[in-house]
Design a protein around this motif. Structure first.
Motif, PDB file in Angstrom:
ATOM      1  N   ASP A  79      56.469  62.204  75.414  1.00 34.35           N
ATOM      2  CA  ASP A  79      56.271  61.478  74.166  1.00 34.35           C
ATOM      3  C   ASP A  79      54.862  61.819  73.701  1.00 34.35           C
ATOM      4  OD1 ASP A  79      56.105  59.757  72.057  1.00 34.35           O
ATOM      5  OD2 ASP A  79      56.180  57.910  73.246  1.00 34.35           O
ATOM      6  N   VAL A  80      54.763  62.645  72.661  1.00 40.27           N
ATOM      7  CA  VAL A  80      53.478  63.230  72.265  1.00 40.27           C
ATOM      8  C   VAL A  80      52.922  62.538  71.025  1.00 40.27           C
ATOM      9  CG1 VAL A  80      52.255  65.342  71.620  1.00 40.27           C
ATOM     10  CG2 VAL A  80      54.201  65.452  73.213  1.00 40.27           C
ATOM     11  N   THR A  81      51.662  62.137  71.104  1.00 36.49           N
ATOM     12  CA  THR A  81      50.906  61.655  69.943  1.00 36.49           C
ATOM     13  C   THR A  81      49.810  62.671  69.665  1.00 36.49           C
ATOM     14  OG1 THR A  81      51.310  59.331  70.501  1.00 36.49           O
ATOM     15  CG2 THR A  81      49.446  59.809  69.037  1.00 36.49           C
ATOM     16  N   SER A  82      49.745  63.198  68.450  1.00 38.67           N
ATOM     17  CA  SER A  82      48.777  64.240  68.103  1.00 38.67           C
ATOM     18  C   SER A  82      47.719  63.716  67.144  1.00 38.67           C
ATOM     19  CB  SER A  82      49.490  65.446  67.465  1.00 38.67           C
ATOM     20  OG  SER A  82      50.423  66.009  68.354  1.00 38.67           O
ATOM     21  N   VAL A  83      46.449  64.027  67.429  1.00 40.79           N
ATOM     22  CA  VAL A  83      45.329  63.683  66.542  1.00 40.79           C
ATOM     23  C   VAL A  83      44.399  64.885  66.479  1.00 40.79           C
ATOM     24  CG1 VAL A  83      45.451  61.199  67.036  1.00 40.79           C
ATOM     25  CG2 VAL A  83      43.992  62.664  68.432  1.00 40.79           C
ATOM     26  N   ASP A  84      43.535  64.907  65.447  1.00 39.79           N
ATOM     27  CA  ASP A  84      42.650  66.057  65.293  1.00 39.79           C
ATOM     28  C   ASP A  84      41.169  65.695  65.341  1.00 39.79           C
ATOM     29  OD1 ASP A  84      42.383  64.711  62.929  1.00 39.79           O
ATOM     30  OD2 ASP A  84      42.953  66.384  61.627  1.00 39.79           O
ATOM     31  N   ARG A  85      40.859  64.458  65.692  1.00 39.46           N
ATOM     32  CA  ARG A  85      39.472  64.009  65.799  1.00 39.46           C
ATOM     33  C   ARG A  85      39.313  63.168  67.075  1.00 39.46           C
ATOM     34  NH1 ARG A  85      39.493  66.907  61.981  1.00 39.46           N
ATOM     35  NH2 ARG A  85      38.358  66.748  60.001  1.00 39.46           N
ATOM     36  N   LEU A  86      38.103  63.173  67.626  1.00 40.89           N
ATOM     37  CA  LEU A  86      37.848  62.345  68.794  1.00 40.89           C
ATOM     38  C   LEU A  86      37.908  60.869  68.430  1.00 40.89           C
ATOM     39  CD1 LEU A  86      37.200  62.499  71.809  1.00 40.89           C
ATOM     40  CD2 LEU A  86      34.770  62.413  71.235  1.00 40.89           C
ATOM     41  N   SER A  87      37.439  60.523  67.240  1.00 43.94           N
ATOM     42  CA  SER A  87      37.501  59.123  66.795  1.00 43.94           C
ATOM     43  C   SER A  87      38.948  58.644  66.702  1.00 43.94           C
ATOM     44  CB  SER A  87      36.806  58.975  65.438  1.00 43.94           C
ATOM     45  OG  SER A  87      37.389  59.838  64.460  1.00 43.94           O
ATOM     46  N   ALA A  88      39.850  59.525  66.244  1.00 47.14           N
ATOM     47  CA  ALA A  88      41.269  59.172  66.175  1.00 47.14           C
ATOM     48  C   ALA A  88      41.857  59.022  67.575  1.00 47.14           C
ATOM     49  CB  ALA A  88      42.036  60.229  65.391  1.00 47.14           C
ATOM     50  N   ALA A  89      41.356  59.835  68.533  1.00 43.89           N
ATOM     51  CA  ALA A  89      41.809  59.703  69.924  1.00 43.89           C
ATOM     52  C   ALA A  89      41.415  58.339  70.479  1.00 43.89           C
ATOM     53  CB  ALA A  89      41.211  60.823  70.771  1.00 43.89           C
ATOM     54  N   PHE A  90      40.184  57.896  70.179  1.00 45.38           N
ATOM     55  CA  PHE A  90      39.743  56.572  70.641  1.00 45.38           C
ATOM     56  C   PHE A  90      40.636  55.475  70.066  1.00 45.38           C
ATOM     57  CE2 PHE A  90      35.086  58.126  71.219  1.00 45.38           C
ATOM     58  CZ  PHE A  90      35.457  58.746  72.400  1.00 45.38           C
ATOM     59  N   ASP A  91      40.982  55.609  68.789  1.00 46.03           N
ATOM     60  CA  ASP A  91      41.869  54.617  68.164  1.00 46.03           C
ATOM     61  C   ASP A  91      43.222  54.575  68.855  1.00 46.03           C
ATOM     62  OD1 ASP A  91      39.893  53.994  66.353  1.00 46.03           O
ATOM     63  OD2 ASP A  91      40.682  55.306  64.766  1.00 46.03           O
ATOM     64  N   SER A  92      43.757  55.751  69.192  1.00 44.02           N
ATOM     65  CA  SER A  92      45.060  55.817  69.859  1.00 44.02           C
ATOM     66  C   SER A  92      44.984  55.191  71.259  1.00 44.02           C
ATOM     67  CB  SER A  92      45.528  57.267  69.974  1.00 44.02           C
ATOM     68  OG  SER A  92      45.747  57.834  68.696  1.00 44.02           O
ATOM     69  N   LEU A  93      43.898  55.442  71.978  1.00 48.06           N
ATOM     70  CA  LEU A  93      43.729  54.879  73.320  1.00 48.06           C
ATOM     71  C   LEU A  93      43.579  53.366  73.275  1.00 48.06           C
ATOM     72  CD1 LEU A  93      41.338  57.605  74.750  1.00 48.06           C
ATOM     73  CD2 LEU A  93      43.608  57.071  75.647  1.00 48.06           C
ATOM     74  N   ASP A  94      43.034  52.864  72.198  1.00 48.16           N
ATOM     75  CA  ASP A  94      42.908  51.406  72.035  1.00 48.16           C
ATOM     76  C   ASP A  94      44.268  50.753  71.787  1.00 48.16           C
ATOM     77  OD1 ASP A  94      40.183  51.458  72.404  1.00 48.16           O
ATOM     78  OD2 ASP A  94      39.707  51.526  70.258  1.00 48.16           O
ATOM     79  N   ARG A  95      45.189  51.519  71.161  1.00 47.89           N
ATOM     80  CA  ARG A  95      46.493  50.958  70.818  1.00 47.89           C
ATOM     81  C   ARG A  95      47.503  51.029  71.952  1.00 47.89           C
ATOM     82  NH1 ARG A  95      45.451  53.669  65.871  1.00 47.89           N
ATOM     83  NH2 ARG A  95      46.737  55.430  66.574  1.00 47.89           N
ATOM     84  N   GLN A  96      47.426  52.069  72.798  1.00 46.83           N
ATOM     85  CA  GLN A  96      48.407  52.208  73.878  1.00 46.83           C
ATOM     86  C   GLN A  96      47.834  53.022  75.031  1.00 46.83           C
ATOM     87  OE1 GLN A  96      51.203  55.223  71.588  1.00 46.83           O
ATOM     88  NE2 GLN A  96      51.690  55.318  73.771  1.00 46.83           N
ATOM     89  N   ALA A  97      48.522  52.954  76.175  1.00 46.73           N
ATOM     90  CA  ALA A  97      48.112  53.708  77.358  1.00 46.73           C
ATOM     91  C   ALA A  97      48.807  55.073  77.363  1.00 46.73           C
ATOM     92  CB  ALA A  97      48.451  52.934  78.623  1.00 46.73           C
ATOM     93  N   PHE A  98      48.111  56.080  77.843  1.00 43.07           N
ATOM     94  CA  PHE A  98      48.656  57.422  77.963  1.00 43.07           C
ATOM     95  C   PHE A  98      48.589  57.879  79.409  1.00 43.07           C
ATOM     96  CE2 PHE A  98      47.493  57.136  73.518  1.00 43.07           C
ATOM     97  CZ  PHE A  98      48.535  57.786  72.868  1.00 43.07           C
ATOM     98  N   ASP A  99      49.527  58.749  79.785  1.00 44.23           N
ATOM     99  CA  ASP A  99      49.500  59.325  81.128  1.00 44.23           C
ATOM    100  C   ASP A  99      48.513  60.473  81.228  1.00 44.23           C
ATOM    101  OD1 ASP A  99      51.741  57.809  82.432  1.00 44.23           O
ATOM    102  OD2 ASP A  99      52.855  58.703  80.768  1.00 44.23           O
ATOM    103  N   VAL A 100      48.377  61.226  80.136  1.00 44.06           N
ATOM    104  CA  VAL A 100      47.497  62.392  80.156  1.00 44.06           C
ATOM    105  C   VAL A 100      46.988  62.673  78.750  1.00 44.06           C
ATOM    106  CG1 VAL A 100      49.393  64.026  79.818  1.00 44.06           C
ATOM    107  CG2 VAL A 100      47.305  64.788  80.976  1.00 44.06           C
ATOM    108  N   VAL A 101      45.778  63.213  78.667  1.00 40.06           N
ATOM    109  CA  VAL A 101      45.195  63.657  77.402  1.00 40.06           C
ATOM    110  C   VAL A 101      45.011  65.169  77.474  1.00 40.06           C
ATOM    111  CG1 VAL A 101      43.235  63.527  75.821  1.00 40.06           C
ATOM    112  CG2 VAL A 101      43.979  61.478  77.061  1.00 40.06           C
ATOM    113  N   LEU A 102      45.559  65.884  76.485  1.00 34.76           N
ATOM    114  CA  LEU A 102      45.288  67.315  76.324  1.00 34.76           C
ATOM    115  C   LEU A 102      44.145  67.430  75.318  1.00 34.76           C
ATOM    116  CD1 LEU A 102      48.916  68.781  76.070  1.00 34.76           C
ATOM    117  CD2 LEU A 102      47.453  68.611  78.077  1.00 34.76           C
ATOM    118  N   LEU A 103      43.003  67.896  75.788  1.00 33.45           N
ATOM    119  CA  LEU A 103      41.765  67.766  75.000  1.00 33.45           C
ATOM    120  C   LEU A 103      41.164  69.115  74.648  1.00 33.45           C
ATOM    121  CD1 LEU A 103      39.482  65.912  73.879  1.00 33.45           C
ATOM    122  CD2 LEU A 103      38.425  66.066  76.149  1.00 33.45           C
TER     123      LEU A 103
END
Length: 549
Positions: free
Chosen positions: A34-58
């Protein structure tokens, strides 16, 4: 029941690479993503605040972060999440420093393929899990809670209590095996846990499942100790497993992995030491491979090193259906105790693997109307009753219940809440919890699976007057017939199916009646009574043998 997709946060500002990775992950079935895609680090922080992830491809080169800071900023925000770096050829040094700082892996963007990408993600999650969560298992916590409750009631000596809280021996191995694709080698984690060594050889199955970890195997080994003691079998509890999805492997890959597992643990198994058996994801063929590997190592055939093997190799008549048959014997006794006529009863069976399918079959043979069954793909409900022959024929052809036309398709959660007389749980752990226990609507709850009911739910079931057949009693038919097989193997003397079933019936009904008597005498529920009955036997053995040195 089915493992959820791995949750991936893809942080990549290059749209070409982003689409490539999304496409590669979308094509993976085991595991799925289940992939969530973002293009900014700030957007990644927002996504991490909303839900838990198993892995981040950075991607380290992002518009709103300096390359040398990107990983450490993300690591600070998600310290318990696996991180895989995506990098170009010219940024490998930077990626290597991120790995030194705690990233699990890095991938070269221009060399990314599906196999390498999926493997990197899976290994990253595995390493994070191995580092922090092997013992942090809800299943092991449940097994310890159940034990401590019974130990408190019987005022178990504290020295004995401390000795039984954890297994006496636990071994973990990284197992490398060759896939069918030329040059591809996989590495997965394997386990063997022996809980109590004072009762004789240890006994317990081997589970192939993607959710296996050290805590789960330890819980299963602890339950096996109580199960063997309750049945008065001369074994301590053990369990083993490999964290792998067996559906993702070919027959030849399973054979290579099984032989690797056997060689890795060969020093702690044997007919007088520890005797494996089938469990979830394994079968008599897997046991045959283990027996053959062990026998080749010692130089002669040793049938008694495993149980649950094919009859032609020394397996016992009746072993395949033993768990379901033993569960049925307990249901018959419970119905007699409650004054229920099975010919007027309905049943729902969660799980349609070996245990669930045989349970449904035996229920039908005893006149019970089976109104619902389920597997990992779906649940099927027919208030007028399901045809078990037809269900088995469908599964033999299609592998799963999905698409079966003989009833309404519902969810597994809905199956648990159907009004029925008998609810048989033959799937996975933690199915009846504090969240759904108030909606459970049956007279007998029969646990064919291990640990399907939480401790909090147990109390509510008792308040509701639901008669629970606990797992260490209800699903002990498998280990009981495994004991018969071991005895036959040690004596080189085979019993008939009628002899096996007669002996199984005698042991199961005796254990049921002792547990019921203990529950009535102690004024407690059947699970606690079964644990107390088992604990008394283990306590005696531990005290009589003493502590060495």
């Amino acid at each position: 029941m089915e493992m959820r997709p791995l949750r991936v946060l893809l942080v990549e500002d290059n749209p070409v690479y982003r689409r490539l990775i999304e496409k590669l992950l979308a094509g993976s079935q085991y595991p799925s993503f289940d992939v969530t895609s973002v293009d900014r680090l700030s957007a990644a922080f927002d996504s991490l605040d909303r839900q838990a992830f198993d892995v981040v491809l950075l991607d380290l080169l992002l518009p709103d972060s300096e390359p040398h800071e990107t990983f450490f900023r993300l690591r600070g925000r998600a310290p318990d999440t696996a991180i895989v770096i995506q990098t170009g050829f010219d940024d490998v040094t930077l990626a290597s420093k991120a790995v030194e700082g705690g990233a699990q892996d890095y991938l070269i963007k221009d060399r990314i393929g599906r196999v390498g990408l999926v493997r990197s993600i899976r290994y990253a999650v595995e390493r994070m899990r191995a580092r922090s969560a092997e013992w942090a298992s809800g299943m092991f916590h449940l097994a310890q809670q159940q034990f401590l409750k019974a130990a408190y009631i019987v005022e178990l000596d504290d020295n004995v209590r401390q000795r039984l809280l954890f297994p006496e021996r636990a071994q973990v191995a990284a197992l490398s095996f060759r896939r069918d694709q030329h040059g591809q080698v996989e590495t997965v984690f394997g386990y063997r846990v022996q809980h109590v060594l004072a009762m004789g050889p240890t006994k317990g199955g081997i589970r192939y499942h993607q959710g296996v970890d050290l805590g789960e195997v330890a819980a299963l080994a602890m339950w096996m100790t109580w199960k063997c003691a309750l049945m008065r079998l001369p074994f301590g509890g053990a369990k083993g497993g490999i964290r792998i999805n067996p559906l993702d492997l070919s027959r030849t890959e399973l054979q290579r992995l099984t032989r690797r597992y056997t060689l890795s643990f060969i020093d702690i198994i044997g007919p007088d030491m520890d005797i494996p058996a089938p469990d979830m994801g394994t079968n008599e063929q897997v046991m045959a491979w283990i027996m053959d590997t062990y026998s080749r190592r010692v130089g002669y055939t040793v049938p008694a090193v495993v149980t649950g093997k094919p009859v032609v190799l020394g397996g016992s008549q009746g072993r395949t259906e033993a768990t379901g048959r033993g569960l049925m014997y307990c249901i018959v006794e419970a119905a007699r105790h409650l004054g229920l006529d099975l010919r007027q009863c309905t049943a729902a069976v969660q799980g349609f693997g070996n245990v669930g399918a045989h349970t449904a079959r035996f229920l039908e043979e005893n006149g019970v109307k089976v109104i619902a069954v389920s597997d990992v793909s779906t649940a099927v409900h027919n208030p007028g009753g399901l045809d078990i022959d037809d269900l088995e024929a469908h599964v033999a052809k299609r592998r799963f219940l999905e698409g079966y036309p003989g009833g309404e398709h519902i969810t597994n959660s809905e199956l648990l809440e159907l009004p029925c007389d008998i609810l048989a749980l033959a799937a996975l752990q933690n199915q009846v919890t504090i969240d759904n226990v108030q909606r459970i609507n049956c007279k007998i709850l029969a646990e064919g699976a291990n640990g399907p009911t939480t401790l909090e739910a147990d109390e509510v079931l008792s308040e509701k007057g639901i008669f629970v057949l606990p797992d260490i009693l209800a699903n002990a038919g498998g280990v009981t017939v495994s004991y018969f097989e071991w005895v036959q193997g040690m004596q080189n003397f085979m019993w008939t199916l009628e002899e096996v079933n007669t002996r199984l019936h005698a042991i199961m009904t005796d254990a049921f009646r002792r547990t019921l008597t203990r529950a009535e005498r102690e004024g407690t529920d059947m699970r606690t009574a079964a644990l107390i009955e088992a604990l008394d036997r283990v306590r005696q053995a531990e005290l009589l043998r003493g502590l060495f040195p």
